[in-house]
Structures are given as C-alpha cells and as structure tokens.
Write a protein that holds these residues in place. Structure first.
Motif, PDB file in Angstrom:
ATOM      1  N   GLY A 109       0.724  -1.309   0.131  1.00  0.00           N
ATOM      2  CA  GLY A 109      -0.064  -0.127  -0.004  1.00  0.00           C
ATOM      3  C   GLY A 109       0.665   1.257   0.128  1.00  0.00           C
ATOM      4  O   GLY A 109       2.020   1.368  -0.376  1.00  0.00           O
ATOM      5  N   PRO A 110       0.426   2.393   0.320  1.00  0.00           N
ATOM      6  CA  PRO A 110       0.989   3.609   0.287  1.00  0.00           C
ATOM      7  C   PRO A 110       2.075   3.758   1.320  1.00  0.00           C
ATOM      8  O   PRO A 110       2.044   3.164   2.510  1.00  0.00           O
ATOM      9  CB  PRO A 110      -0.211   4.773   0.614  1.00  0.00           C
ATOM     10  N   VAL A 111       3.367   4.177   0.930  1.00  0.00           N
ATOM     11  CA  VAL A 111       4.517   4.274   1.653  1.00  0.00           C
ATOM     12  C   VAL A 111       5.024   5.804   1.641  1.00  0.00           C
ATOM     13  O   VAL A 111       5.442   6.088   0.480  1.00  0.00           O
ATOM     14  CB  VAL A 111       5.501   3.257   1.389  1.00  0.00           C
ATOM     15  N   SER A 112       4.744   6.363   2.597  1.00  0.00           N
ATOM     16  CA  SER A 112       5.281   7.990   2.836  1.00  0.00           C
ATOM     17  C   SER A 112       6.652   7.898   3.246  1.00  0.00           C
ATOM     18  O   SER A 112       7.025   7.400   4.190  1.00  0.00           O
ATOM     19  CB  SER A 112       4.359   8.696   3.637  1.00  0.00           C
ATOM     20  N   VAL A 113       7.495   8.872   2.462  1.00  0.00           N
ATOM     21  CA  VAL A 113       9.196   8.824   2.774  1.00  0.00           C
ATOM     22  C   VAL A 113       9.559  10.182   2.797  1.00  0.00           C
ATOM     23  O   VAL A 113       8.950  11.117   1.767  1.00  0.00           O
ATOM     24  CB  VAL A 113       9.760   7.964   2.058  1.00  0.00           C
ATOM     25  N   ASN A 114      10.456  10.490   3.580  1.00  0.00           N
ATOM     26  CA  ASN A 114      11.270  11.633   3.261  1.00  0.00           C
ATOM     27  C   ASN A 114      12.157  11.398   2.057  1.00  0.00           C
ATOM     28  O   ASN A 114      12.703  10.192   2.013  1.00  0.00           O
ATOM     29  CB  ASN A 114      12.145  11.968   4.646  1.00  0.00           C
ATOM     30  N   CYS A 115      12.382  12.520   1.424  1.00  0.00           N
ATOM     31  CA  CYS A 115      13.277  12.192   0.332  1.00  0.00           C
ATOM     32  C   CYS A 115      14.604  13.448   0.209  1.00  0.00           C
ATOM     33  O   CYS A 115      14.321  14.536   0.185  1.00  0.00           O
ATOM     34  CB  CYS A 115      12.623  12.686  -0.937  1.00  0.00           C
ATOM     35  N   ASP A 116      15.801  12.807   0.660  1.00  0.00           N
ATOM     36  CA  ASP A 116      16.967  13.217   0.918  1.00  0.00           C
ATOM     37  C   ASP A 116      17.964  12.814  -0.317  1.00  0.00           C
ATOM     38  O   ASP A 116      18.004  11.991  -0.787  1.00  0.00           O
ATOM     39  CB  ASP A 116      17.651  12.994   2.163  1.00  0.00           C
ATOM     40  N   VAL A 117      18.558  14.231  -1.112  1.00  0.00           N
ATOM     41  CA  VAL A 117      19.565  13.856  -2.038  1.00  0.00           C
ATOM     42  C   VAL A 117      20.825  14.451  -1.971  1.00  0.00           C
ATOM     43  O   VAL A 117      21.025  15.654  -1.251  1.00  0.00           O
ATOM     44  CB  VAL A 117      18.905  14.788  -3.019  1.00  0.00           C
ATOM     45  N   LEU A 118      21.960  13.523  -1.825  1.00  0.00           N
ATOM     46  CA  LEU A 118      23.428  13.900  -1.775  1.00  0.00           C
ATOM     47  C   LEU A 118      23.817  14.179  -3.073  1.00  0.00           C
ATOM     48  O   LEU A 118      23.774  13.138  -4.180  1.00  0.00           O
ATOM     49  CB  LEU A 118      23.951  13.074  -1.021  1.00  0.00           C
ATOM     50  N   ASP A 119      24.449  15.268  -3.381  1.00  0.00           N
ATOM     51  CA  ASP A 119      25.142  15.514  -4.488  1.00  0.00           C
ATOM     52  C   ASP A 119      26.764  15.018  -4.740  1.00  0.00           C
ATOM     53  O   ASP A 119      27.344  15.113  -3.734  1.00  0.00           O
ATOM     54  CB  ASP A 119      25.136  16.824  -4.826  1.00  0.00           C
ATOM     55  N   ILE A 120      26.931  14.341  -5.755  1.00  0.00           N
ATOM     56  CA  ILE A 120      28.330  13.741  -5.912  1.00  0.00           C
ATOM     57  C   ILE A 120      28.904  14.360  -7.099  1.00  0.00           C
ATOM     58  O   ILE A 120      28.925  14.301  -8.094  1.00  0.00           O
ATOM     59  CB  ILE A 120      28.340  12.259  -6.392  1.00  0.00           C
ATOM     60  N   SER A 121      29.266  15.705  -6.688  1.00  0.00           N
ATOM     61  CA  SER A 121      29.897  16.721  -7.773  1.00  0.00           C
ATOM     62  C   SER A 121      30.775  16.116  -8.741  1.00  0.00           C
ATOM     63  O   SER A 121      30.726  16.689  -9.860  1.00  0.00           O
ATOM     64  CB  SER A 121      30.205  17.908  -7.003  1.00  0.00           C
ATOM     65  N   ASP A 122      31.997  15.536  -8.286  1.00  0.00           N
ATOM     66  CA  ASP A 122      33.064  15.023  -9.277  1.00  0.00           C
ATOM     67  C   ASP A 122      32.345  14.116 -10.229  1.00  0.00           C
ATOM     68  O   ASP A 122      33.029  14.037 -11.359  1.00  0.00           O
ATOM     69  CB  ASP A 122      33.978  14.513  -8.509  1.00  0.00           C
TER      70      ASP A 122
END
Length: 288
Positions: free
Chosen positions: A240-253
């Motif tokens: 069923g529905p799964v509500s999540v926090n969405c965090d993004v880490l940049d790998i700039s190189d």
C-alpha cells in the motif's frame, strides 16, 4: 606544454594498468609493468612512434583528439583527464558525457543503509546503482535493460513491456509524478548544456520530444531551476502507500546524485519498509 611532466604522467598511468583491465592477453614474456607502449597507442588510435615520443618528452603538442584517445586508453578519471589536458597545454573542455561509473565507496554506502531505500542517479536520471530495499520499493532494476532504468523516460513515455506502451503514465505510483516530471525537464535541460556533444543526451531528448507532447511543452519553457522534493508517497501494489522523506546527496565530481528514502519512526510507512526489507522483490500478491 610541460613535456617532461606529461611524459612522466603518461608512463605512470600506463604502468598501473594490466592487460586484463583492457581485455588484452598478458602473454608469457611480458617484462613491462602494465601495458606496453604499442598497446596504449593501439587503444588510443595513434602510432606507436608518436606515443613513444610523448613518453620520451620529444613529441609535439597533442591535439584534443589525441588527448581524448589517451584518456580512454589509460582509463583516466575526470580529475586525471583534466590534469592531462593542463600538462599538454590544452585546458580541458566539458567531459564528453555524464559519468556512469559509481565510486565503490558510494556502492558500499547504499548497502549500509538497510532501513532506507537508496539509489544513485546519473545526470540524465538513469538509475546506476540501488540497494535491496530500493528494488523492493520501486522495481528490480537488475531485471531491466539499461534504457528502461531511466526515470525521466519512464515518467514521460511509461514502461514498455514487450514493446507496448501502456495508456497513461506510471512511475511506481509516486504521489508527485507531475512535479517530478517538471523538475526532471529542468534538470535535463541543464544537463544538455553541460554535455552539448554527448550523443546519448541528445538522443534521449529527441526521443522524449518525439514521444511526449507534455515533455515538448515543458522543454519549450527553457526553465532550468528545480525545487527540491522533500517527501513523497509510493503506492506499492503489495504494502500500500509508503510515505517517505526524500533526501538528495550530490556527488559533484561525477555529476551524480544519491537519493535516500526514509520513513518517519513509528509510522505505518516505517512498518511497510520493514516488511519490504524482508520480502524483497518477491511478489506476495502472485497467484499460487
């Protein structure tokens, strides 16, 4: 052009590569550490005499085409590629295309997050790596051909089982599919500007323009600024529905992103992720 430093750098990079690294047989009488000069020349599509002169600090300034060939033959990283260009007196231009190589430390990080679903995205939204929980929440990416692991293609053109395009648009049942699609177009336009000569980027954009009127409309707006997504809900067919926090880490190189989905402690969504971590990609709803 610093001929001596260029020569030393080329030699050091050549000696660290084994024949097996580039698909060549080692042979019984190999005394040279790493590759032979003629092997590097063959891989770079230049003459052995020319490459030998470069390693002896006697060669003329190499062209950008030669430098690209040496970068490919010696398997240089982006940082090493830039260093090579600076030594040759030819400041580097943009890399030819988005990197698809994920650092081993990032791969290890994914699997050290057993309670979080995590994926690595390229600059074109191709899923390059994932952990088990991400496969359970979204899809078993290992079972898909590379082209079908692209999220922006899936958002606008949909999955194509057996070559058929389904009606409507599905993206793992996420609640913000429209917002994701608009954000992806903005980021993809910026990617196209960073890699103007990459045929894969250009081909993806042509395919989306030809196949989606919505993509064409958003593309024509020329927007390049996308707001971050802080949370979303996956509508999973089993739990069923799964509500999540969405965090993004940049790998700039590498011009990549690690996307991490976590549920708030004590919520039904956390329980759903725990269940998915146990059952993995098994289909509990499949008929017996």
């Amino acid at each position: 052009m610093d001929r001596r430093q260029l020569a030393d750098f080329l030699r050091s990079r050549r000696e660290r590569i084994t024949p097996a690294d580039v698909g060549l047989p080692a042979g019984p009488r190999r005394r040279t550490p790493g590759l032979r000069r003629e092997e590097v020349a063959q891989l770079a599509f230049i003459s052995t005499e020319y490459y030998t002169r470069l390693e002896q600090a006697r060669g003329p300034r190499p062209s950008r085409e030669v430098l690209s060939g040496l970068t490919r033959a010696l398997r240089l990283s982006d940082v090493e590629r830039d260093h090579l260009h600076h030594l040759a007196g030819a400041p580097p231009g943009p890399p030819p295309g988005p990197s698809r190589e994920v650092r081993p430390s990032i791969l290890a990080l994914l699997h050290r997050l057993p309670q979080a679903a995590a994926i690595v995205l390229s600059a074109t939204y191709e899923v390059l790596a994932w952990n088990d929980l991400a496969a359970a929440l979204m899809e078993d990416f290992s079972a898909l051909p590379r082209r079908d692991r692209n999220l922006v293609r899936r958002a606008f053109l949909g999955p194509r089982p057996e070559g058929r395009r389904p009606e409507g648009r599905r993206l793992y049942g996420v609640s913000d599919v429209d917002e994701f699609a608009a954000s992806a177009v903005r980021n993809l336009r910026a990617t196209a500007a960073r890699y103007p000569d990459d045929p894969e980027v250009a081909g993806l954009i042509r395919e989306l323009l030809d196949g989606s009127e919505e993509f064409a409309r958003l593309w024509a707006a020329h927007d390049v600024c996308a707001a971050p997504t802080l949370c979303k809900t996956f509508r999973h067919p089993v739990v069923g529905p799964v509500s999540v926090n969405c965090d993004v880490l940049d790998i700039s190189d590498r011009d990549q992103q690690v996307v991490i989905y976590t549920a708030d402690p004590g919520t039904p969504s956390e329980n759903a992720l725990r269940l998915l971590s146990v059952v993995g990609t098994q289909r509990m709803d499949a008929p017996l």
